[in-house]
Design a protein around this motif. Structure first.
Motif, PDB file in Angstrom:
ATOM      1  N   ASP A   1       8.252  32.695  -4.346  1.00 17.00           N
ATOM      2  CA  ASP A   1       9.051  32.097  -4.137  1.00 17.00           C
ATOM      3  C   ASP A   1       8.584  32.124  -2.012  1.00 17.00           C
ATOM      4  N   GLN A   2       7.477  33.107  -2.370  1.00 20.00           N
ATOM      5  CA  GLN A   2       6.162  32.387  -0.956  1.00 20.00           C
ATOM      6  C   GLN A   2       6.496  30.756  -0.875  1.00 20.00           C
ATOM      7  N   PHE A   3       5.169  30.573  -1.947  1.00 14.90           N
ATOM      8  CA  PHE A   3       4.386  29.102  -2.011  1.00 14.90           C
ATOM      9  C   PHE A   3       5.708  28.067  -1.304  1.00 14.90           C
ATOM     10  N   VAL A   4       6.847  28.262  -2.424  1.00 19.81           N
ATOM     11  CA  VAL A   4       8.026  27.676  -3.126  1.00 19.81           C
ATOM     12  C   VAL A   4       8.573  27.054  -0.942  1.00 19.81           C
ATOM     13  N   GLU A   5       8.617  28.435  -0.212  1.00 18.25           N
ATOM     14  CA  GLU A   5       8.937  28.079   0.821  1.00 18.25           C
ATOM     15  C   GLU A   5       8.151  27.763   1.854  1.00 18.25           C
TER      16      GLU A   5
ATOM     17  N   PRO B   1      21.042  22.045 -15.822  1.00 16.24           N
ATOM     18  CA  PRO B   1      20.031  22.695 -15.691  1.00 16.24           C
ATOM     19  C   PRO B   1      20.134  24.284 -15.119  1.00 16.24           C
ATOM     20  N   SER B   2      19.414  24.526 -15.706  1.00 16.03           N
ATOM     21  CA  SER B   2      19.233  26.296 -15.788  1.00 16.03           C
ATOM     22  C   SER B   2      19.978  27.225 -14.031  1.00 16.03           C
ATOM     23  N   TYR B   3      19.208  26.483 -12.989  1.00  9.37           N
ATOM     24  CA  TYR B   3      19.913  26.516 -11.872  1.00  9.37           C
ATOM     25  C   TYR B   3      21.237  26.333 -10.728  1.00  9.37           C
ATOM     26  N   LEU B   4      22.083  25.456 -11.441  1.00 10.46           N
ATOM     27  CA  LEU B   4      22.858  24.678 -11.900  1.00 10.46           C
ATOM     28  C   LEU B   4      23.718  26.195 -13.052  1.00 10.46           C
ATOM     29  N   GLN B   5      23.736  26.873 -13.737  1.00  8.12           N
ATOM     30  CA  GLN B   5      24.294  28.028 -14.671  1.00  8.12           C
ATOM     31  C   GLN B   5      24.071  29.123 -13.579  1.00  8.12           C
ATOM     32  N   SER B   6      23.137  29.098 -12.848  1.00  9.14           N
ATOM     33  CA  SER B   6      23.100  30.909 -12.780  1.00  9.14           C
ATOM     34  C   SER B   6      23.933  31.140 -11.274  1.00  9.14           C
ATOM     35  N   ASP B   7      23.692  32.529 -10.929  1.00  9.97           N
ATOM     36  CA  ASP B   7      25.204  32.736 -10.408  1.00  9.97           C
ATOM     37  C   ASP B   7      24.868  32.904  -9.177  1.00  9.97           C
ATOM     38  N   ASP B   8      23.634  33.714  -9.025  1.00  6.78           N
ATOM     39  CA  ASP B   8      23.097  33.649  -7.523  1.00  6.78           C
ATOM     40  C   ASP B   8      22.371  32.180  -7.135  1.00  6.78           C
ATOM     41  N   THR B   9      23.051  31.946  -6.352  1.00  2.46           N
ATOM     42  CA  THR B   9      22.366  30.464  -5.528  1.00  2.46           C
ATOM     43  C   THR B   9      22.706  30.035  -4.038  1.00  2.46           C
ATOM     44  N   SER B  10      21.358  31.585  -3.924  1.00  2.16           N
ATOM     45  CA  SER B  10      21.032  31.203  -2.548  1.00  2.16           C
ATOM     46  C   SER B  10      19.625  31.641  -2.321  1.00  2.16           C
ATOM     47  N   THR B  11      19.082  31.059  -3.822  1.00  7.83           N
ATOM     48  CA  THR B  11      17.754  31.624  -3.986  1.00  7.83           C
ATOM     49  C   THR B  11      16.816  30.313  -3.363  1.00  7.83           C
ATOM     50  N   VAL B  12      15.553  30.646  -3.036  1.00  5.20           N
ATOM     51  CA  VAL B  12      15.078  29.478  -2.070  1.00  5.20           C
ATOM     52  C   VAL B  12      15.275  28.189  -2.901  1.00  5.20           C
TER      53      VAL B  12
ATOM     54  N   HIS C   1       0.859  -1.015   0.244  1.00  7.44           N
ATOM     55  CA  HIS C   1      -0.023   0.041  -0.276  1.00  7.44           C
ATOM     56  C   HIS C   1       0.432   1.440  -0.298  1.00  7.44           C
ATOM     57  N   ALA C   2       0.961   2.157  -1.173  1.00 11.58           N
ATOM     58  CA  ALA C   2       1.412   3.356  -1.131  1.00 11.58           C
ATOM     59  C   ALA C   2       0.862   4.334  -1.235  1.00 11.58           C
ATOM     60  N   ILE C   3       1.544   5.166  -0.154  1.00 13.31           N
ATOM     61  CA  ILE C   3       0.542   6.837   0.435  1.00 13.31           C
ATOM     62  C   ILE C   3       1.784   7.986  -1.573  1.00 13.31           C
ATOM     63  N   MET C   4       1.368   8.241  -2.485  1.00 14.80           N
ATOM     64  CA  MET C   4       1.827   8.878  -3.760  1.00 14.80           C
ATOM     65  C   MET C   4       1.403  10.432  -3.045  1.00 14.80           C
ATOM     66  N   ILE C   5       3.089  11.462  -3.342  1.00 15.99           N
ATOM     67  CA  ILE C   5       2.549  12.550  -3.119  1.00 15.99           C
ATOM     68  C   ILE C   5       3.205  13.270  -4.408  1.00 15.99           C
ATOM     69  N   PRO C   6       2.488  13.469  -5.260  1.00 17.52           N
ATOM     70  CA  PRO C   6       3.569  14.383  -6.262  1.00 17.52           C
ATOM     71  C   PRO C   6       3.933  15.727  -6.251  1.00 17.52           C
ATOM     72  N   TYR C   7       4.771  16.414  -6.745  1.00 16.97           N
ATOM     73  CA  TYR C   7       5.110  17.751  -6.432  1.00 16.97           C
ATOM     74  C   TYR C   7       4.016  18.417  -7.630  1.00 16.97           C
ATOM     75  N   PRO C   8       3.411  19.997  -6.560  1.00 15.73           N
ATOM     76  CA  PRO C   8       2.121  20.203  -7.554  1.00 15.73           C
ATOM     77  C   PRO C   8       2.454  21.011  -8.579  1.00 15.73           C
ATOM     78  N   TYR C   9       2.708  21.011  -9.929  1.00 21.14           N
ATOM     79  CA  TYR C   9       2.805  20.917 -10.253  1.00 21.14           C
ATOM     80  C   TYR C   9       2.193  20.282 -11.953  1.00 21.14           C
ATOM     81  N   GLN C  10       2.140  20.752 -13.006  1.00 16.75           N
ATOM     82  CA  GLN C  10       1.118  19.956 -13.987  1.00 16.75           C
ATOM     83  C   GLN C  10       2.330  18.843 -13.947  1.00 16.75           C
ATOM     84  N   GLY C  11       3.353  18.848 -14.683  1.00 16.13           N
ATOM     85  CA  GLY C  11       4.143  18.519 -15.475  1.00 16.13           C
ATOM     86  C   GLY C  11       5.007  16.481 -14.407  1.00 16.13           C
ATOM     87  N   HIS C  12       4.711  17.045 -12.746  1.00 15.76           N
ATOM     88  CA  HIS C  12       5.158  16.039 -11.946  1.00 15.76           C
ATOM     89  C   HIS C  12       3.603  15.655 -11.790  1.00 15.76           C
ATOM     90  N   ILE C  13       2.097  16.469 -11.795  1.00 12.04           N
ATOM     91  CA  ILE C  13       0.869  15.523 -12.278  1.00 12.04           C
ATOM     92  C   ILE C  13       0.665  14.596 -12.840  1.00 12.04           C
TER      93      ILE C  13
END
Length: 490
Positions: free
Chosen positions: A93-97, A195-206, A9-21
C-alpha cells in the motif's frame, strides 16, 4: 522516415510489475520495427531486479541487442521514490501511494530532460493504471496514449464504473447479485465475474483510489491501445471506440519478436532438459503468476496433494512469496522427495519456453492475461484458479465465452479431491478433446490477427496514422477528430 524531425518518438512507461513490463517490451519492439524511436523507461528498482536475475551481471541496457539489430530503442531508468532496498511487496500500500503521489515527479523530470532528444519526443505511451499520464503529456505537448495490458472486457467494466455504481453492482451497501446487462458492448456479466476490486465491500483502499483516478484519466487520453484481439471482443471494442479511439493490437505475447530482451525479475530455471524426456502432452504446467499471493498456506497444501494424487507429471512454479512475503515453509513436509521423477518445482522459469514445449498438455493458471494469451498461442487448455484483480473476468472469457478451459472451483477454499479431479479431466486426451479443439481454433484467431491483413495489424496502422506528422511536429491539435475515426475500427 528519413526525416528524423517527423519520425515518431514514443516514451513508454510500464507499471512496475512483471505482467505489465512484458507486453510493454514486446510492443516497444513492434513499434521500433515500424520505424518508431522508443525511449523505454523502467524504474530503478525494476532494473536492479532484472540485473540481479541475469546471473548477477549488470544488464546496463536491456535493449542493447535490439539496437545492434537496427532498432532505435533507448533505455532509461527513473526512481520510483523509494530506496532500492525497500520491500515493495511487503509494503504494497505504501508503494502504491508512492506511485500515485511521488513517481510522477520523477517521470515529469525525465520527460523534460528528453524534450531535447533527436528526434523530438512526440508521444507518451503509459500504462493505463498510472493516474497522471494525461497531465504529463499535456504539460509537454505530447500525444497521450494509454496502453491497456488486459482484455477489453475488463477495460470496459472499469471504464463504466459509474454505471456499476448507479445500478448498485459496486460501491453499495446492498450490492445487487443479479446479472449485469447494461454495459455498452457487453452482453452479460455475473457479479462473480467482475474484477476482484469491483467485488470488494471495502472500496476505500489505495488500489480503489488508483482505479477511480486512472479511469478518469484514461478518458483524457488521445488514443487507447489494448492487448486484445478484435475478433474475440468485437462488440466491446466497438462500443469503447465510439467513446474515444481504441485499437486492439493483440495478442502481444513474448514471441511477438525473435529478439530476446531481459525482462525477468527472477532468475530462471531451464526446464527443457527435463521436458525433453517426457511424452508429448503428458506434463501439466502450474503457475500462479508473478504478483498474486494464494489465499492461504492451506490452498498450497491442497494443490500439492492434488498434484501428487493425480498421477500427472508436472512443473510447478513456486515463488518464494507465493503465500506471503514472510511465509517460508509452505509446502507439505516431504512433498519434494515424494515427487522425484514426475514433478519439478522451480522458483521461476521462462513461461513461453515451457508451455511451447510439446510435452506440455495443460496449464493450471491464475488466469493472468499474459498467461491466458500465451496458453492460447501455444494451444494449451487451462484449469482456472483466479486469485485477484482481472483474473476472475479473464476466467469468464476462458471458461464461458471461448470454452478453452475449466474452472477449478467456485468456493473460497479448494480441496485436494477437486484438484485431482480437474487435473485428470484436463490431462486425459479423451475427456478434454473439445477443449483442445477449441483452443486450437482460438489460437488460429490470434495468429490470423497478426498476419499482414489481420485485424491487429490494421488497427496498429490506424493507431500510427493517428500519430500523423502534423500531430508529431506541431502538437495535439492536429490529431484527426475522434468523430472521424469512429467508423474506421476493423
Amino acid at each position: 522516415m528519413a526525416d528524423t524531425a517527423r519520425k515518431p518518438h514514443a516514451i513508454m512507461i510500464p507499471y512496475p510489475y512483471q505482467g505489465h513490463i512484458n507486453p510493454f517490451v514486446s510492443l516497444a519492439m513492434k513499434l521500433a520495427s515500424q520505424g518508431f524511436t522508443i525511449t523505454f523507461v523502467n524504474t530503478q528498482s525494476v532494473h536492479s531486479r532484472i540485473s540481479r536475475a541475469q546471473s548477477g551481471t549488470d544488464a546496463a541496457d536491456i535493449f542493447a541487442g535490439a539496437r545492434n539489430s537496427g532498432l532505435d530503442i533507448r533505455y532509461a531508468t527513473v526512481s520510483d521514490g523509494f530506496p532500492l532496498g525497500f520491500d515493495r511487496s511487503a509494503n504494497h500500500d505504501q508503494f502504491v501511494e508512492g506511485l500515485i503521489h511521488v513517481f510522477s515527479a520523477h517521470v515529469d523530470e525525465l520527460v523534460a530532460t528528453l524534450s531535447a532528444s533527436d528526434p523530438p519526443v512526440t508521444c507518451l505511451i503509459a500504462d493505463t493504471f498510472y493516474v497522471w499520464s494525461s497531465a504529463i503529456a499535456a504539460k509537454h505537448n505530447l500525444v497521450s496514449v494509454s496502453f491497456w495490458t488486459e482484455p477489453a472486457l475488463v477495460l470496459s467494466l472499469y471504464y463504466h464504473l459509474d454505471l456499476l455504481k448507479k445500478n448498485s453492482h459496486f460501491g453499495s451497501k446492498e450490492k445487487r447479485k443479479d446479472t449485469i446487462d447494461y454495459i455498452p458492448g457487453v452482453e452479460t456479466v455475473n457479479p462473480t465475474d467482475l474484477p476482484s476490486y469491483l467485488q470488494s465491500d471495502d472500496t476505500s483502499t489505495v488500489v480503489h483510489r488508483v482505479i477511480y483516478r486512472a479511469f478518469t484519466d484514461v478518458k483524457k487520453a488521445d488514443i487507447i491501445i489494448c492487448n486484445a484481439v478484435q475478433e474475440l471482443e468485437s462488440k466491446t471494442l466497438s462500443a469503447l471506440h465510439t467513446k474515444q479511439p481504441t485499437y486492439a493490437i493483440g495478442p502481444i505475447v513474448s514471441c511477438f519478436t525473435n529478439q530476446t530482451i531481459a525482462t525477468s525479475l527472477w532468475s530462471e530455471t531451464d526446464c527443457t532438459p527435463w521436458l525433453n524426456n517426457k511424452p508429448d502432452g503428458s506434463v501439466l504446467y502450474v503457475s500462479f503468476g508473478s504478483h498474486a499471493h494464494t489465499t492461504s498456506k492451506q490452498d498450497i497444501w491442497e494443490i500439492a496433494h492434488g498434484l501428487l494424487s493425480s498421477g500427472s507429471d508436472f512443473i510447478w512454479v513456486v515463488r518464494p512469496d507465493i503465500v506471503s512475503s514472510d511465509e517460508a515453509n509452505f509446502l507439505p513436509p516431504g512433498f519434494e522427495n515424494s515427487i522425484k521423477g514426475r514433478g519439478v518445482i522451480v522458483r521461476w522459469c521462462s513461461q513461453m519456453k515451457v508451455i511451447s514445449h510439446p510435452a506440455i498438455g495443460g496449464f493450471l493458471s491464475h488466469c493472468g492475461w499474459n498467461s491466458v494469451l500465451e496458453s492460447i498461442w501455444c494451444k494449451v487448455p487451462l484449469i482456472c484458479f483466479p486469485l485477484f484483480t482481472d483474473q476472475f473476468t479473464n476466467r469468464k472469457l476462458v471458461v464461458n465465452d471461448w470454452r478453452i478451459g475449466i474452472n477449478l472451483c467456485d468456493r473460497d477454499s479448494i480441496t485436494r479431491g477437486e484438484v485431482r479431479e480437474k487435473i485428470e479431466y484436463l490431462m486425459s486426451g479423451k475427456t478434454s478433446e473439445k477443449l483442445r479443439n477449441a483452443v486450437k481454433e482460438v489460437s488460429r484467431t490470434l495468429e490470423s490477427a497478426l498476419t499482414s491483413d489481420g485485424a491487429s495489424e490494421k488497427n496498429l496502422s490506424l493507431f500510427i496514422e493517428d500519430l500523423n506528422p502534423c500531430a508529431l511536429v506541431y502538437g495535439l491539435e492536429c490529431l484527426p477528430s475522434r468523430e472521424t475515426k469512429k467508423e474506421e475500427i476493423i
